[in-house]
Design a protein around this motif. Structure first.
Motif, PDB file in Angstrom:
ATOM      1  N   THR A 194      -2.482  -0.109  12.399  1.00  0.00           N
ATOM      2  CA  THR A 194      -1.495  -1.508  11.759  1.00  0.00           C
ATOM      3  C   THR A 194      -1.031  -1.497  12.602  1.00  0.00           C
ATOM      4  O   THR A 194      -0.429  -3.230  12.687  1.00  0.00           O
ATOM      5  CB  THR A 194      -0.454  -0.399  10.941  1.00  0.00           C
ATOM      6  OG1 THR A 194       0.431   0.120  11.754  1.00  0.00           O
ATOM      7  CG2 THR A 194      -0.561  -0.083   9.656  1.00  0.00           C
TER       8      THR A 194
ATOM      9  N   ASP B 274      -9.521  -5.441   1.333  1.00  0.00           N
ATOM     10  CA  ASP B 274     -10.858  -4.586   1.669  1.00  0.00           C
ATOM     11  C   ASP B 274     -10.266  -3.014   1.281  1.00  0.00           C
ATOM     12  O   ASP B 274     -11.187  -1.822   1.661  1.00  0.00           O
ATOM     13  CB  ASP B 274     -11.352  -4.710   2.074  1.00  0.00           C
ATOM     14  CG  ASP B 274     -12.529  -6.178   1.931  1.00  0.00           C
ATOM     15  OD1 ASP B 274     -12.489  -6.199   0.479  1.00  0.00           O
ATOM     16  OD2 ASP B 274     -12.975  -7.026   2.856  1.00  0.00           O
ATOM     17  N   GLY B 275      -9.084  -2.326   1.949  1.00  0.00           N
ATOM     18  CA  GLY B 275      -9.269  -1.513   3.090  1.00  0.00           C
ATOM     19  C   GLY B 275      -8.796  -0.896   2.028  1.00  0.00           C
ATOM     20  O   GLY B 275      -8.570   0.067   1.790  1.00  0.00           O
TER      21      GLY B 275
ATOM     22  N   SER C  12       0.577  -0.726  -0.197  1.00  0.00           N
ATOM     23  CA  SER C  12      -0.049  -0.101  -0.279  1.00  0.00           C
ATOM     24  C   SER C  12       0.668   1.050   0.169  1.00  0.00           C
ATOM     25  O   SER C  12       0.586   2.596  -0.195  1.00  0.00           O
ATOM     26  CB  SER C  12      -1.485   0.428   1.164  1.00  0.00           C
ATOM     27  OG  SER C  12       0.032   0.111   2.802  1.00  0.00           O
TER      28      SER C  12
ATOM     29  N   ALA D 249      -2.679   0.356   4.073  1.00  0.00           N
ATOM     30  CA  ALA D 249      -3.398  -0.747   4.456  1.00  0.00           C
ATOM     31  C   ALA D 249      -3.430  -1.567   5.173  1.00  0.00           C
ATOM     32  O   ALA D 249      -2.265  -2.162   4.321  1.00  0.00           O
ATOM     33  CB  ALA D 249      -4.498  -0.140   2.854  1.00  0.00           C
ATOM     34  N   THR D 250      -3.944  -3.002   5.438  1.00  0.00           N
ATOM     35  CA  THR D 250      -3.536  -3.671   6.398  1.00  0.00           C
ATOM     36  C   THR D 250      -4.298  -5.265   5.390  1.00  0.00           C
ATOM     37  O   THR D 250      -4.287  -6.570   5.964  1.00  0.00           O
ATOM     38  CB  THR D 250      -3.532  -3.899   7.606  1.00  0.00           C
ATOM     39  OG1 THR D 250      -5.870  -3.895   7.513  1.00  0.00           O
ATOM     40  CG2 THR D 250      -2.839  -3.183   8.229  1.00  0.00           C
ATOM     41  N   ASP D 251      -4.978  -4.845   4.747  1.00  0.00           N
ATOM     42  CA  ASP D 251      -6.319  -5.879   3.641  1.00  0.00           C
ATOM     43  C   ASP D 251      -6.279  -5.568   2.178  1.00  0.00           C
ATOM     44  O   ASP D 251      -6.288  -3.976   2.107  1.00  0.00           O
ATOM     45  CB  ASP D 251      -6.659  -6.284   3.981  1.00  0.00           C
ATOM     46  CG  ASP D 251      -7.719  -5.797   5.267  1.00  0.00           C
ATOM     47  OD1 ASP D 251      -8.228  -4.287   4.361  1.00  0.00           O
ATOM     48  OD2 ASP D 251      -8.593  -5.997   6.198  1.00  0.00           O
TER      49      ASP D 251
ATOM     50  N   LYS E 174     -10.967   0.990  -0.432  1.00  0.00           N
ATOM     51  CA  LYS E 174     -11.572   1.956  -0.054  1.00  0.00           C
ATOM     52  C   LYS E 174     -10.954   3.516  -0.629  1.00  0.00           C
ATOM     53  O   LYS E 174     -10.963   3.883  -0.506  1.00  0.00           O
ATOM     54  CB  LYS E 174     -12.007   2.367   1.119  1.00  0.00           C
ATOM     55  CG  LYS E 174     -12.954   0.681   2.258  1.00  0.00           C
ATOM     56  CD  LYS E 174     -12.450   0.748   3.136  1.00  0.00           C
ATOM     57  CE  LYS E 174     -13.479  -0.614   3.809  1.00  0.00           C
ATOM     58  NZ  LYS E 174     -13.343  -0.976   5.623  1.00  0.00           N
ATOM     59  N   GLU E 175      -9.382   2.971  -1.127  1.00  0.00           N
ATOM     60  CA  GLU E 175      -8.862   4.297  -1.541  1.00  0.00           C
ATOM     61  C   GLU E 175      -8.544   3.788  -2.572  1.00  0.00           C
ATOM     62  O   GLU E 175      -8.465   3.744  -4.218  1.00  0.00           O
ATOM     63  CB  GLU E 175      -7.127   4.050  -1.139  1.00  0.00           C
ATOM     64  CG  GLU E 175      -6.855   3.644   0.636  1.00  0.00           C
ATOM     65  CD  GLU E 175      -7.650   4.969   1.591  1.00  0.00           C
ATOM     66  OE1 GLU E 175      -7.919   6.059   1.219  1.00  0.00           O
ATOM     67  OE2 GLU E 175      -7.853   4.699   2.549  1.00  0.00           O
TER      68      GLU E 175
END
Length: 279
Positions: free
Chosen positions: A198, A138-139, A124, A134-136, A142-143
Motif C-alpha cells: 500500500t 480491480d484489487g 476495503s 485493496a488499493t483500487d 479479486k477478493e
C-alpha cells in the motif's frame, strides 16, 4: 477542543499506534523547540503525536503517500460506507457476503468511482478481514467480501493541525534541513523484508542503506524490525570499520508483535540525540 489521536483516523499499514507510549517517553529526551522532520510520514501519526507533545516545535510531515487526500475525502468515504451498510442489511457479521450482495457493492463502487477520488484502502477494510487491503477496484474484484463493515463514521477533526504538510522524496527534505541546527529526524521507512503493497515506493536493499546515511551525526528516532537484519548489518560495518555503525550508543526499545499463530516479529525503535536537551 483539540483532540489527541492515539491511532491514525483512517487505516494505514505500519502506523505506530502500539508504540505511542514509548514514543512519547523517548520524545522527552529531545528539545521542545526543535524542528522534527518526519521523513516517511505515512499516516502522520508520529507527526501528530510530536506536535501534541511539543506544541512549540516545528513538525514537518512528509505525506508522500497522500494520506491527507484520504482525510480530505472522509465525508465521501463515510457516505459510501452508509450505502454499503444499507446493501449489507442484517447479513451476519464477519460472514462471507453472498454473490448478490458482493455484486451490488462492486456496482456501487464502480459507479461512484466515475465521480472522483475513492479511498479504496479504507473501504476495503469494511469488506475484507484485518491486515488485508485493496488499493483500487480491480484489487477488490479479486477478493471475497465479508461483512466487516464499520458501523460508525470516521472522524479526523484537527488531526493535521499545526503540522507543515509536504509531499516529496525524503532526500529533498534531508538536503533542506541537513545544515539547520536543532533538527530531529523521525525515520520510519517501510520495513525491509515486509509487505509494502500500500506504499507508493518500491525499495531495494540499497534504498534502505541510503537512509542510514541520514542518521550519521544526526538526532533521530528510527524504526525497524528484526526481520530486516539492518541492526546486524550495521554492527558488522562498525566492527569492520566500513563507515561505522549509525546505531552505536543509540537507545533502543523493542516490542514483540504476533501476526498469526505461526508468524511473529519484533518491532524496534532506536533513538539518539547529538545535542543537549536544554539547548
Amino acid at each position: 477542543m483539540r483532540k489527541q489521536y492515539l491511532s491514525a483516523p483512517l487505516p494505514f499499514v505500519g502506523q505506530k499506534r502500539m508504540y505511542i507510549k514509548d514514543f512519547k517517553e523517548v520524545l522527552k529526551q529531545f528539545p521542545d523547540d526543535a524542528v522534527y522532520v518526519d521523513l516517511f510520514g505515512g499516516s502522520g501519526l508520529l507527526s501528530h503525536i510530536t506536535k501534541w507533545e511539543k506544541p512549540d516545535a516545528t513538525v514537518i510531515y512528509n505525506d508522500f503517500d497522500n494520506y491527507s487526500q484520504r482525510l480530505n475525502n472522509i465525508e465521501r468515504t463515510n457516505a459510501l460506507l452508509a450505502e454499503i451498510r444499507e446493501i449489507v442489511g442484517n447479513f451476519p457479521r464477519r460472514e462471507r457476503l453472498s454473490p448478490e450482495i458482493r455484486e451490488k457493492i462492486l456496482h456501487l463502487l464502480d459507479e461512484e468511482g466515475k465521480n472522483g477520488f475513492m479511498d479504496y484502502i479504507t473501504l476495503s477494510t469494511s469488506l475484507m478481514f484485518s491486515m488485508k487491503y485493496a488499493t483500487d477496484l480491480d484489487g477488490l474484484k479479486k477478493e471475497s467480501f465479508y461483512n466487516t463493515v464499520r458501523q460508525s463514521n470516521y472522524v479526523c477533526d484537527g488531526y493535521l493541525d499545526g503540522l507543515q504538510v509536504v509531499s516529496c522524496d525524503y532526500k529533498e527534505l534531508v538536503a533542506k534541513y541537513r545544515n539547520i541546527q536543532n533538527v530531529v529526524y523521525l525515520v520510519d521507512p517501510p520495513y525491509l523484508s515486509t509487505e509494502v503493497g500500500t506504499y507508493r515506493m518500491r525499495w531495494r536493499l540499497s534504498d534502505y542503506l541510503d537512509v542510514l546515511s541520514v542518521l550519521v551525526g544526526s538526532s533521530y528516532i528510527y524504526f525497524t524490525s528484526d526481520k530486516s537484519d539492518i541492526l546486524e548489518l550495521c554492527q558488522w560495518l562498525g566492527k569492520n570499520h566500513w563507515g561505522g555503525n549509525p546505531f552505536a550508543e543509540a537507545g533502543q526499545k523493542s516490542m514483540h508483535r504476533t501476526m498469526n499463530y505461526s508468524s511473529s516479529y519484533t518491532d524496534i525503535m532506536l533513538y539518539k540525540t547529538v545535542f543537549n536537551k536544554a539547548t
